[in-house]
Design a protein around this motif. Structure first.
Motif, mmCIF file in Angstrom:
data_model
loop_
_atom_site.group_PDB
_atom_site.id
_atom_site.type_symbol
_atom_site.label_atom_id
_atom_site.label_comp_id
_atom_site.label_asym_id
_atom_site.label_seq_id
_atom_site.Cartn_x
_atom_site.Cartn_y
_atom_site.Cartn_z
ATOM 1 N N VAL A 1 5.918 5.791 -2.155
ATOM 2 C CA VAL A 1 6.131 5.849 -0.701
ATOM 3 C C VAL A 1 5.141 4.915 -0.012
ATOM 4 O O VAL A 1 3.927 5.158 -0.045
ATOM 5 N N PRO A 2 5.652 3.850 0.611
ATOM 6 C CA PRO A 2 4.752 2.936 1.324
ATOM 7 C C PRO A 2 4.070 3.625 2.507
ATOM 8 O O PRO A 2 4.699 4.398 3.238
ATOM 9 N N VAL A 3 2.803 3.339 2.681
ATOM 10 C CA VAL A 3 2.042 3.875 3.812
ATOM 11 C C VAL A 3 2.701 3.431 5.120
ATOM 12 O O VAL A 3 2.740 4.190 6.099
ATOM 13 N N GLN A 4 3.265 2.243 5.135
ATOM 14 C CA GLN A 4 3.913 1.719 6.333
ATOM 15 C C GLN A 4 5.028 2.641 6.819
ATOM 16 O O GLN A 4 5.292 2.717 8.016
ATOM 17 N N ASN A 5 5.666 3.358 5.903
ATOM 18 C CA ASN A 5 6.722 4.293 6.310
ATOM 19 C C ASN A 5 6.190 5.353 7.274
ATOM 20 O O ASN A 5 6.880 5.737 8.212
ATOM 21 N N PHE B 1 9.581 12.925 2.805
ATOM 22 C CA PHE B 1 8.818 12.418 1.661
ATOM 23 C C PHE B 1 7.938 13.544 1.102
ATOM 24 O O PHE B 1 6.714 13.542 1.278
ATOM 25 N N PRO B 2 8.542 14.510 0.426
ATOM 26 C CA PRO B 2 7.798 15.683 -0.046
ATOM 27 C C PRO B 2 6.725 15.364 -1.089
ATOM 28 O O PRO B 2 5.848 16.198 -1.322
ATOM 29 N N SER B 3 6.757 14.173 -1.665
ATOM 30 C CA SER B 3 5.717 13.817 -2.639
ATOM 31 C C SER B 3 4.404 13.439 -1.961
ATOM 32 O O SER B 3 3.373 13.323 -2.626
ATOM 33 N N VAL B 4 4.421 13.286 -0.638
ATOM 34 C CA VAL B 4 3.204 12.969 0.121
ATOM 35 C C VAL B 4 2.670 14.265 0.723
ATOM 36 O O VAL B 4 3.392 14.984 1.407
ATOM 37 N N SER B 5 1.409 14.555 0.458
ATOM 38 C CA SER B 5 0.816 15.771 1.017
ATOM 39 C C SER B 5 0.407 15.540 2.471
ATOM 40 O O SER B 5 0.142 14.410 2.906
ATOM 41 N N ARG B 6 0.357 16.627 3.208
ATOM 42 C CA ARG B 6 -0.116 16.551 4.595
ATOM 43 C C ARG B 6 -1.534 15.988 4.631
ATOM 44 O O ARG B 6 -1.867 15.164 5.487
ATOM 45 N N GLU B 7 -2.373 16.412 3.694
ATOM 46 C CA GLU B 7 -3.759 15.945 3.657
ATOM 47 C C GLU B 7 -3.825 14.423 3.478
ATOM 48 O O GLU B 7 -4.637 13.762 4.104
ATOM 49 N N ALA B 8 -2.967 13.875 2.625
ATOM 50 C CA ALA B 8 -2.960 12.433 2.397
ATOM 51 C C ALA B 8 -2.508 11.699 3.659
ATOM 52 O O ALA B 8 -3.112 10.695 4.056
ATOM 53 N N LEU C 1 0.862 -1.181 0.000
ATOM 54 C CA LEU C 1 0.000 0.000 0.000
ATOM 55 C C LEU C 1 0.897 1.229 0.000
ATOM 56 O O LEU C 1 1.761 1.384 0.871
ATOM 57 N N VAL C 2 0.724 2.087 -1.011
ATOM 58 C CA VAL C 2 1.534 3.306 -1.135
ATOM 59 C C VAL C 2 0.625 4.520 -1.223
ATOM 60 O O VAL C 2 -0.559 4.401 -1.527
ATOM 61 N N PHE C 3 1.202 5.678 -0.959
ATOM 62 C CA PHE C 3 0.464 6.912 -1.180
ATOM 63 C C PHE C 3 0.293 7.078 -2.681
ATOM 64 O O PHE C 3 1.243 6.920 -3.451
ATOM 65 N N ALA C 4 -0.927 7.348 -3.115
ATOM 66 C CA ALA C 4 -1.250 7.439 -4.542
ATOM 67 C C ALA C 4 -0.335 8.433 -5.245
ATOM 68 O O ALA C 4 -0.039 9.511 -4.717
#
Length: 81
Positions: free
Chosen positions: A33-37, A55-62, A26-29
């Motif tokens: 980046v795995p959600v487990q991280n 992990f700047p590719s992951v938004s705070r909202e996500a 499972l990764v952030f869409a």
């Protein structure tokens, strides 16, 4: 409650699972980046801000949507026990 529903992100919009990306973890869409991280960071001594900085590719909202979904699941499971 309507305000709360309007401000939430559909979890299916923020996570994905595809066999060719990170072996189906499972990764952030839109990322690798795995959600487990996220949970690994929070389990250690790091903060949400540390995770987002690394992990700047992951938004705070996500990230918050994933945490809220985990919280909802935890408390839903606890209330049925």
């Amino acid at each position: 409650m309507a305000d709360r529903e309007r401000n939430t992100i559909d979890l299916q919009e923020v996570v994905s699972r595809e066999p060719e990306i990170h072996s189906g973890d499972l990764v952030f869409a839109g990322t690798r980046v795995p959600v487990q991280n996220l949970f690994g960071y929070l389990k250690g001594t790091s903060s949400l801000n540390d995770f987002l900085d690394d992990f700047p590719s992951v938004s705070r909202e996500a990230a918050v949507a994933v945490l809220e979904a985990a919280k909802a699941r935890l408390f839903a499971d606890a209330s049925t026990s």
